[in-house]
Design a protein around this motif. Structure first.
Motif, PDB file in Angstrom:
ATOM      1  N   LYS A 230       0.836  -1.204   0.000  1.00 41.78           N
ATOM      2  CA  LYS A 230       0.000   0.000   0.000  1.00 41.78           C
ATOM      3  C   LYS A 230       0.874   1.258   0.000  1.00 41.78           C
ATOM      4  O   LYS A 230       0.600   2.217  -0.739  1.00 41.78           O
ATOM      5  N   GLN A 231       1.922   1.240   0.827  1.00 35.37           N
ATOM      6  CA  GLN A 231       2.828   2.390   0.874  1.00 35.37           C
ATOM      7  C   GLN A 231       3.647   2.503  -0.406  1.00 35.37           C
ATOM      8  O   GLN A 231       3.918   3.601  -0.893  1.00 35.37           O
ATOM      9  N   MET A 232       4.020   1.362  -0.963  1.00 33.67           N
ATOM     10  CA  MET A 232       4.771   1.359  -2.219  1.00 33.67           C
ATOM     11  C   MET A 232       3.934   1.971  -3.339  1.00 33.67           C
ATOM     12  O   MET A 232       4.430   2.763  -4.152  1.00 33.67           O
ATOM     13  N   ARG A 233       2.661   1.622  -3.366  1.00 32.43           N
ATOM     14  CA  ARG A 233       1.773   2.171  -4.390  1.00 32.43           C
ATOM     15  C   ARG A 233       1.606   3.679  -4.210  1.00 32.43           C
ATOM     16  O   ARG A 233       1.613   4.433  -5.191  1.00 32.43           O
ATOM     17  N   ALA A 234       1.485   4.129  -2.965  1.00 34.21           N
ATOM     18  CA  ALA A 234       1.309   5.562  -2.701  1.00 34.21           C
ATOM     19  C   ALA A 234       2.527   6.351  -3.189  1.00 34.21           C
ATOM     20  O   ALA A 234       2.381   7.388  -3.863  1.00 34.21           O
ATOM     21  N   TYR A 235       3.727   5.875  -2.863  1.00 35.42           N
ATOM     22  CA  TYR A 235       4.945   6.550  -3.321  1.00 35.42           C
ATOM     23  C   TYR A 235       5.041   6.531  -4.845  1.00 35.42           C
ATOM     24  O   TYR A 235       5.415   7.527  -5.478  1.00 35.42           O
ATOM     25  N   THR A 236       4.722   5.385  -5.435  1.00 39.72           N
ATOM     26  CA  THR A 236       4.833   5.243  -6.890  1.00 39.72           C
ATOM     27  C   THR A 236       3.876   6.181  -7.609  1.00 39.72           C
ATOM     28  O   THR A 236       4.240   6.809  -8.622  1.00 39.72           O
ATOM     29  N   ASN A 237       2.658   6.296  -7.091  1.00 42.57           N
ATOM     30  CA  ASN A 237       1.693   7.217  -7.694  1.00 42.57           C
ATOM     31  C   ASN A 237       2.129   8.674  -7.540  1.00 42.57           C
ATOM     32  O   ASN A 237       1.895   9.501  -8.427  1.00 42.57           O
ATOM     33  N   LEU A 238       2.756   8.980  -6.414  1.00 43.44           N
ATOM     34  CA  LEU A 238       3.263  10.335  -6.194  1.00 43.44           C
ATOM     35  C   LEU A 238       4.360  10.659  -7.209  1.00 43.44           C
ATOM     36  O   LEU A 238       4.422  11.764  -7.761  1.00 43.44           O
ATOM     37  N   ILE A 239       5.218   9.677  -7.467  1.00 43.18           N
ATOM     38  CA  ILE A 239       6.292   9.847  -8.447  1.00 43.18           C
ATOM     39  C   ILE A 239       5.701  10.039  -9.845  1.00 43.18           C
ATOM     40  O   ILE A 239       6.112  10.934 -10.599  1.00 43.18           O
ATOM     41  N   LYS A 240       4.731   9.198 -10.201  1.00 43.78           N
ATOM     42  CA  LYS A 240       4.083   9.320 -11.519  1.00 43.78           C
ATOM     43  C   LYS A 240       3.521  10.717 -11.744  1.00 43.78           C
ATOM     44  O   LYS A 240       3.619  11.277 -12.831  1.00 43.78           O
ATOM     45  N   THR A 389      15.575  -8.247 -11.872  1.00 46.32           N
ATOM     46  CA  THR A 389      15.579  -6.785 -12.031  1.00 46.32           C
ATOM     47  C   THR A 389      15.318  -6.391 -13.479  1.00 46.32           C
ATOM     48  O   THR A 389      14.475  -5.531 -13.767  1.00 46.32           O
ATOM     49  N   GLN A 390      16.033  -7.031 -14.417  1.00 45.00           N
ATOM     50  CA  GLN A 390      15.957  -6.642 -15.825  1.00 45.00           C
ATOM     51  C   GLN A 390      14.743  -7.224 -16.546  1.00 45.00           C
ATOM     52  O   GLN A 390      14.232  -6.630 -17.498  1.00 45.00           O
ATOM     53  N   GLU A 391      14.287  -8.395 -16.093  1.00 47.08           N
ATOM     54  CA  GLU A 391      13.238  -9.103 -16.829  1.00 47.08           C
ATOM     55  C   GLU A 391      11.865  -9.049 -16.163  1.00 47.08           C
ATOM     56  O   GLU A 391      10.853  -9.352 -16.805  1.00 47.08           O
ATOM     57  N   ALA A 392      11.827  -8.680 -14.896  1.00 45.89           N
ATOM     58  CA  ALA A 392      10.551  -8.737 -14.184  1.00 45.89           C
ATOM     59  C   ALA A 392      10.174  -7.404 -13.543  1.00 45.89           C
ATOM     60  O   ALA A 392       9.411  -6.625 -14.114  1.00 45.89           O
ATOM     61  N   ILE A 393      10.734  -7.104 -12.389  1.00 54.43           N
ATOM     62  CA  ILE A 393      10.248  -5.937 -11.658  1.00 54.43           C
ATOM     63  C   ILE A 393      10.512  -4.624 -12.388  1.00 54.43           C
ATOM     64  O   ILE A 393       9.688  -3.700 -12.338  1.00 54.43           O
ATOM     65  N   GLY A 394      11.630  -4.523 -13.094  1.00 57.76           N
ATOM     66  CA  GLY A 394      11.919  -3.306 -13.844  1.00 57.76           C
ATOM     67  C   GLY A 394      10.899  -3.054 -14.946  1.00 57.76           C
ATOM     68  O   GLY A 394      10.210  -2.024 -14.946  1.00 57.76           O
ATOM     69  N   PRO A 395      10.764  -3.986 -15.899  1.00 60.67           N
ATOM     70  CA  PRO A 395       9.781  -3.799 -16.968  1.00 60.67           C
ATOM     71  C   PRO A 395       8.341  -3.687 -16.457  1.00 60.67           C
ATOM     72  O   PRO A 395       7.543  -2.930 -17.014  1.00 60.67           O
ATOM     73  N   ASN A 396       8.011  -4.433 -15.398  1.00 64.85           N
ATOM     74  CA  ASN A 396       6.649  -4.372 -14.875  1.00 64.85           C
ATOM     75  C   ASN A 396       6.334  -3.005 -14.277  1.00 64.85           C
ATOM     76  O   ASN A 396       5.241  -2.466 -14.473  1.00 64.85           O
ATOM     77  N   MET A 397       7.295  -2.433 -13.548  1.00 68.43           N
ATOM     78  CA  MET A 397       7.101  -1.093 -13.004  1.00 68.43           C
ATOM     79  C   MET A 397       6.994  -0.072 -14.136  1.00 68.43           C
ATOM     80  O   MET A 397       6.193   0.877 -14.071  1.00 68.43           O
ATOM     81  N   GLN A 398       7.775  -0.262 -15.180  1.00 64.96           N
ATOM     82  CA  GLN A 398       7.698   0.641 -16.325  1.00 64.96           C
ATOM     83  C   GLN A 398       6.331   0.552 -16.998  1.00 64.96           C
ATOM     84  O   GLN A 398       5.789   1.572 -17.452  1.00 64.96           O
ATOM     85  N   ARG A 399       5.747  -0.633 -17.050  1.00 70.21           N
ATOM     86  CA  ARG A 399       4.401  -0.791 -17.595  1.00 70.21           C
ATOM     87  C   ARG A 399       3.383  -0.051 -16.729  1.00 70.21           C
ATOM     88  O   ARG A 399       2.440   0.557 -17.244  1.00 70.21           O
ATOM     89  N   TYR A 400       3.594  -0.113 -15.412  1.00 71.21           N
ATOM     90  CA  TYR A 400       2.687   0.597 -14.520  1.00 71.21           C
ATOM     91  C   TYR A 400       2.832   2.108 -14.696  1.00 71.21           C
ATOM     92  O   TYR A 400       1.830   2.843 -14.731  1.00 71.21           O
ATOM     93  N   PHE A 401       4.076   2.572 -14.817  1.00 70.20           N
ATOM     94  CA  PHE A 401       4.296   3.998 -15.055  1.00 70.20           C
ATOM     95  C   PHE A 401       3.579   4.460 -16.331  1.00 70.20           C
ATOM     96  O   PHE A 401       3.084   5.589 -16.407  1.00 70.20           O
ATOM     97  N   ALA A 402       3.554   3.576 -17.331  1.00 74.01           N
ATOM     98  CA  ALA A 402       2.957   3.916 -18.630  1.00 74.01           C
ATOM     99  C   ALA A 402       1.464   3.616 -18.677  1.00 74.01           C
ATOM    100  O   ALA A 402       0.847   3.700 -19.753  1.00 74.01           O
ATOM    101  N   ASN A 403       0.870   3.237 -17.532  1.00 69.75           N
ATOM    102  CA  ASN A 403      -0.573   2.945 -17.416  1.00 69.75           C
ATOM    103  C   ASN A 403      -1.005   1.777 -18.299  1.00 69.75           C
ATOM    104  O   ASN A 403      -2.156   1.727 -18.763  1.00 69.75           O
ATOM    105  N   ARG A 404      -0.085   0.829 -18.490  1.00 71.33           N
ATOM    106  CA  ARG A 404      -0.430  -0.341 -19.306  1.00 71.33           C
ATOM    107  C   ARG A 404      -0.931  -1.501 -18.458  1.00 71.33           C
ATOM    108  O   ARG A 404      -1.549  -2.432 -18.978  1.00 71.33           O
ATOM    109  N   ILE A 405      -0.635  -1.483 -17.169  1.00 70.40           N
ATOM    110  CA  ILE A 405      -1.160  -2.484 -16.247  1.00 70.40           C
ATOM    111  C   ILE A 405      -1.592  -1.793 -14.954  1.00 70.40           C
ATOM    112  O   ILE A 405      -1.131  -0.694 -14.637  1.00 70.40           O
ATOM    113  N   THR A 406      -2.481  -2.454 -14.209  1.00 67.64           N
ATOM    114  CA  THR A 406      -2.915  -1.919 -12.921  1.00 67.64           C
ATOM    115  C   THR A 406      -1.916  -2.319 -11.845  1.00 67.64           C
ATOM    116  O   THR A 406      -1.027  -3.154 -12.071  1.00 67.64           O
TER     117      THR A 406
END
Length: 428
Positions: A230-240, A389-406
């Motif tokens: 929950k806190q991770m999502r809050a920070y991430t949305n603030l960054i976005k 890092t390179q194949e999972a969490i990095g690309p997945n976070m980038q997809r979230y930044f780009a509003n491609r996944i929830t």
């Protein structure tokens, strides 16, 4: 008379030959007595410092030569593996945490008997410890949080001491954003979303506390712990919302050298490893402008501290083991070595009871105080499975930044990939 002259000539010639043979043997003997220690370094930014230390050590120890090989920027791991496979591993190696330690531990000696290990900050040891055996000495203490510009905060009327949780942090961010035109800011944040390594380090702020500084436990875990999602999502949305856009176009070097240094942003999520870069641009920047705030996760109010790199000694050349141990001990205990390490390489010592007054800037002091405290907590990103890092969490976070996944999809996908990677690798 002629015979006498010939005798003198032959005698002189014999003396010359004998002297030449003596010098040749002496030179050969001297050459054989020199021990060459091969040191493999994976941090290019401190390569010049290590070269200087090597020359200083050779001057103090004439019978030892220290040869340093530096390979970094993503190629270090493969290059080190090639050296081990070839059967000619270095004597002293820089290891990237438990994955490297586990991979090479059959070729590493135990450092339990070395006196220096007793002086290492306890919270850092599990980054190179398997079972009860210590295989590496941490290179330094790295502190990671929000690097911010103190002068920009002051112009905005924000007192950093008033920020003590996520709510007050968010309030400060919103104030900075409301006055960004007056402050000359492009945006509040300069998060480099194009860099998966930064994303992994950022994610470690929320994924680390569960393991309570036990990096071995983190390395063997089969599942991610999302207690602080929950806190991770809050920070991430603030960054976005308040970051330089497009966020995926922001790379590491420009975020530090252009956006942050040139005061186009007020904050970037980085650690004290950016100090040498800032020093090179302006020697007064760190002292006058650089501050650091923690991520307020759970009850934590300290910056995250740990060590990304450890120095180990291999068993490949038993005759050199004693010399290698002596060299490593000297790196951490010699006043001359510490002076170069702290003031030129700008590393924060990983040893206890280091005089705070000898650290050259406020951030180094903050990192040392938080890193040696009983409440210190270390990041787990080095213990993620290879490729995560390179194949999972990095690309997945980038997809979230780009509003491609929830966020729910980000969490589910990342968890599944973590588990799959762990199943086929060491550490399970």
């Amino acid at each position: 008379m002629r015979v006498r002259k010939l005798f003198i000539l032959f005698a002189a010639l014999a003396c010359v030959i004998i002297f030449a043979i003596y010098k040749l043997r002496q030179s050969s003997s001297s050459s054989q007595s020199v021990t060459t220690i091969n040191f493999f370094n994976q941090k290019p930014e401190v390569a010049a410092g290590y070269q200087k230390l090597a020359k200083l050590y050779e001057k103090e120890h004439p019978n030892v030569k220290v040869k340093i090989t530096t390979v970094g920027n993503g190629s270090g791991a493969s290059s080190l593996q090639a050296k081990f496979v070839s059967g000619d591993a270095p004597d002293v190696v820089m290891l990237g945490g438990l994955p490297d330690v586990d991979r090479y531990r059959k070729h590493l000696i135990s450092l339990n008997s070395m006196s220096i290990q007793k002086k290492i900050v306890p919270s850092l040891k599990t980054g190179a410890e398997i079972g009860s055996t210590l295989y590496g000495i941490p290179v330094d203490i790295e502190g990671y949080g929000w690097s911010y510009n103190k002068q920009i905060f002051k112009k905005a009327g924000i007192d950093p001491n008033s920020i003590h949780n996520y709510a007050t942090f968010k309030k400060a961010v919103e104030k900075l954003n409301s006055e960004k035109k007056k402050l000359g800011l492009t945006a509040v944040f300069g998060f480099n979303g194009g860099d998966t390594t930064t994303i992994a380090s950022y994610a470690a702020q929320f994924l680390s506390q569960h393991f309570k500084n036990n990096l071995t436990k983190a390395y063997y875990s089969e599942h991610l712990n999302w207690k602080y999602s929950k806190q991770m999502r809050a920070y991430t949305n603030l960054i976005k919302k308040y970051n330089v856009q497009p966020i995926l176009s922001v790379k590491y070097d420009p975020s530090v050298q252009d956006l942050f240094f040139n005061e186009k942003v007020a904050m970037i999520p980085q650690g004290n490893w950016i100090i040498p870069t800032l020093d090179e641009a302006d020697s007064s920047f760190v002292k006058d402008k650089l501050g650091m705030l923690p991520f307020y996760v759970g009850n934590n109010k300290q910056i995250m501290t740990g060590s990304s790199w450890y120095i180990g000694i291999t068993d490949q050349h038993p005759a050199k083991e004693k010399a290698a141990k002596k060299f490593v001990t000297w790196l951490y205990t010699s006043p001359e070595s510490q002076n170069i390490t702290v003031n030129e390489m700008r590393l924060v010592p990983a040893t206890i009871n280091y005089p705070l007054s000898k650290l050259p800037d406020p951030i180094s002091k903050l990192v040392y105080v938080d890193g040696t405290s009983k409440n210190a907590f270390v990041p787990v990103h080095k213990e993620f499975p290879n490729g995560f890092t390179q194949e999972a969490i990095g690309p997945n976070m980038q997809r979230y930044f780009a509003n491609r996944i929830t966020w729910k999809e980000f969490q589910k996908l990342t968890s599944r990939q973590y588990y799959q990677l762990r199943q086929v690798q060491g550490g399970k």
